[in-house]
Design an enzyme around this catalytic site. Structure first.
Site, PDB file in Angstrom:
ATOM      1  N   GLN A  11       0.832  -1.218   0.000  1.00  0.00           N
ATOM      2  CA  GLN A  11       0.000   0.000   0.000  1.00  0.00           C
ATOM      3  C   GLN A  11       0.863   1.263   0.000  1.00  0.00           C
ATOM      4  OE1 GLN A  11      -3.781   0.202   2.181  1.00  0.00           O
ATOM      5  NE2 GLN A  11      -2.804  -1.161   3.653  1.00  0.00           N
ATOM      6  N   TYR A  69       5.912  -7.452   7.708  1.00  0.00           N
ATOM      7  CA  TYR A  69       4.928  -8.523   7.922  1.00  0.00           C
ATOM      8  C   TYR A  69       3.719  -7.816   8.527  1.00  0.00           C
ATOM      9  CZ  TYR A  69       3.221 -13.165   9.329  1.00  0.00           C
ATOM     10  OH  TYR A  69       2.499 -14.324   9.476  1.00  0.00           O
ATOM     11  N   THR A  70       2.602  -7.712   7.792  1.00  0.00           N
ATOM     12  CA  THR A  70       1.497  -6.852   8.242  1.00  0.00           C
ATOM     13  C   THR A  70       0.223  -7.613   8.617  1.00  0.00           C
ATOM     14  OG1 THR A  70       0.913  -6.476   5.924  1.00  0.00           O
ATOM     15  CG2 THR A  70       2.278  -4.806   6.978  1.00  0.00           C
ATOM     16  N   THR A 109       4.221   1.367  13.922  1.00  0.00           N
ATOM     17  CA  THR A 109       2.773   1.231  14.081  1.00  0.00           C
ATOM     18  C   THR A 109       2.266   1.625  15.464  1.00  0.00           C
ATOM     19  OG1 THR A 109       1.059  -0.481  14.209  1.00  0.00           O
ATOM     20  CG2 THR A 109       3.279  -1.211  14.594  1.00  0.00           C
ATOM     21  N   TYR A 134       2.760  -9.048  16.345  1.00  0.00           N
ATOM     22  CA  TYR A 134       3.021  -8.005  15.346  1.00  0.00           C
ATOM     23  C   TYR A 134       3.591  -6.750  16.021  1.00  0.00           C
ATOM     24  CZ  TYR A 134       1.985  -4.184  12.076  1.00  0.00           C
ATOM     25  OH  TYR A 134       2.069  -3.063  11.286  1.00  0.00           O
ATOM     26  N   LYS A 138       7.418  -5.250  15.731  1.00  0.00           N
ATOM     27  CA  LYS A 138       7.623  -3.892  15.194  1.00  0.00           C
ATOM     28  C   LYS A 138       8.400  -3.041  16.214  1.00  0.00           C
ATOM     29  CE  LYS A 138       6.134  -2.276  11.811  1.00  0.00           C
ATOM     30  NZ  LYS A 138       6.707  -2.208  10.415  1.00  0.00           N
ATOM     31  N   TRP A 159      -3.940   2.399  11.055  1.00  0.00           N
ATOM     32  CA  TRP A 159      -5.156   2.219  10.239  1.00  0.00           C
ATOM     33  C   TRP A 159      -4.937   2.666   8.775  1.00  0.00           C
ATOM     34  CZ3 TRP A 159     -10.253   3.649  13.265  1.00  0.00           C
ATOM     35  CH2 TRP A 159     -10.219   3.120  14.550  1.00  0.00           C
TER      36      TRP A 159
END
Ligand SMILES: NC(=O)c1ccc[n+]([C@@H]2O[C@H](COP(=O)([O-])OP(=O)(O)OC[C@H]3O[C@@H](n4cnc5c(N)ncnc54)[C@H](OP(=O)(O)O)[C@@H]3O)[C@@H](O)[C@H]2O)c1
Length: 296
Positions: A11, A69-70, A109, A134, A138, A159
């Protein structure tokens, strides 16, 4: 100057492709696979020697790491690989940039927070208390970069949505069109971020060399506050999907392998004051992205 983008098919990576089109700098877009019609060099960021070679061959001075890695839920059962991609790989990029005295721009994040109770916007120096794999990996990525001694900018965002890949906006656009009723959680609050806006902020900072003397951690999301329920209501309203009855519900109604932060609002004072950035309000950016999605 030569600037390397990793994860260019994701994205944020795709938005970096768009914002940098008219730059005087040379952008090199990389990812683990090639996509038809997109110029992409192959670079796996878990491979330090491959990064070193890419940096040397192209005289790279800045890396913008959009790879990660999302998949937050899957991460719970895939900790080793998630740690490799979210913590070790950023360290690799930091090592490679330190060796050439370059800059690493890295994305983190809101999931580095969430384990303790708070109801005011998170500042950059708030203690990291991740609630899942996650977020933890991070946070390790941030710490590895800081320990490396490289010049870095870390942008924590939240988001994220865009015209590319899978995201909440695309999912809700489809669901509010197809379903007569929908329940969406209202007990998780945060701020959506249009990936284009974040990409543009990063581009402006690099293009105008504003990073010089300003390395550190910054928070960036769009302005405002909403719940996932409010976000969905706004998506449906913009799309004209008025027949769908959208109701608020609690997180318990959607069991998930990981507890998500209840209050993900990021304080953006530092990024605005340091770089003179204007951050768009979340509904304004949502309208722009959805206009692009609906005409596609
Ligand atoms: N998405 C969100 O809501 C959100 C929220 C807060 C922060 N963030 C952070 O924002 C950043 C960008 O997120 P995003 O949503 O744009 O991510 P994304 O769409 O998942 O894109 C990540 C890209 O990295 C690629 N990649 C995977 N493994 C790689 C490797 N070993 N080497 C190089 N590239 C690799 C992926 O390829 P494959 O798809 O083929 O694996 C994908 O193209 C990430 O750091 C993420 O943690 C995201």
């Amino acid at each position: 100057m030569n600037i390397l983008i990793t994860g260019a098919n994701g994205q944020l990576g795709n938005e970096m492709r768009i914002v940098s089109k008219n730059s005087q700098d040379r952008y090199i877009f990389t990812d683990v696979v090639e996509i038809d019609g997109q110029e992409t060099a192959i670079l796996d960021i878990t491979d330090l020697e491959a990064i070193r070679k890419m940096v040397k061959d192209n005289d790279v001075k800045v890396i913008v790491n959009c790879a990660a890695y999302t998949n937050v839920d899957k991460a719970e059962s895939d900790q080793e690989f998630c740690e490799l991609l979210n913590a070790k790989a950023p360290e690799n990029l930091a090592i490679a940039m330190k060796e050439v005295e370059g800059l690493l721009v890295h994305i983190s994040t809101d999931y580095v927070f969430g384990g303790d109770q708070y109801n005011t916007p998170c500042k950059e120096d708030q203690k990291g208390t991740p609630t899942g794999v996650y977020g933890l990996t991070k946070l390790h990525g941030e710490q590895n970069i800081q320990k490396s001694g490289v010049d870095y900018l870390i942008f924590r965002t939240a988001w994220l949505y865009s015209e590319f890949g899978k995201n909440f906006v695309k999912t809700m656009l489809n669901l509010t069109e197809a379903k007569p009723q929908l329940k969406v959680v209202f007990d998780q609050v945060g701020t959506p971020t249009y990936a284009y806006d974040l990409a543009f902020a990063i581009f402006e900072i690099i293009e105008n060399r504003k990073y010089e003397g300003n390395t550190g951690i910054y928070h960036y999301s769009n302005e405002g506050v909403c719940s996932w329920f409010d976000f969905t209501k706004m998506i449906a309203e913009i799309a004209g999907n008025t027949d769908c009855d959208i109701q608020p519900c609690h997180s318990e109604e959607f069991p998930s392998p990981v507890k998500r932060p209840a209050f993900s609002v990021l304080d953006k004072t530092k990024v605005k004051e340091t770089f003179g950035i204007k951050v768009p309000y979340w509904t304004e950016s949502l309208k722009i992205c959805m206009k692009n999605l609906m005409k596609a």
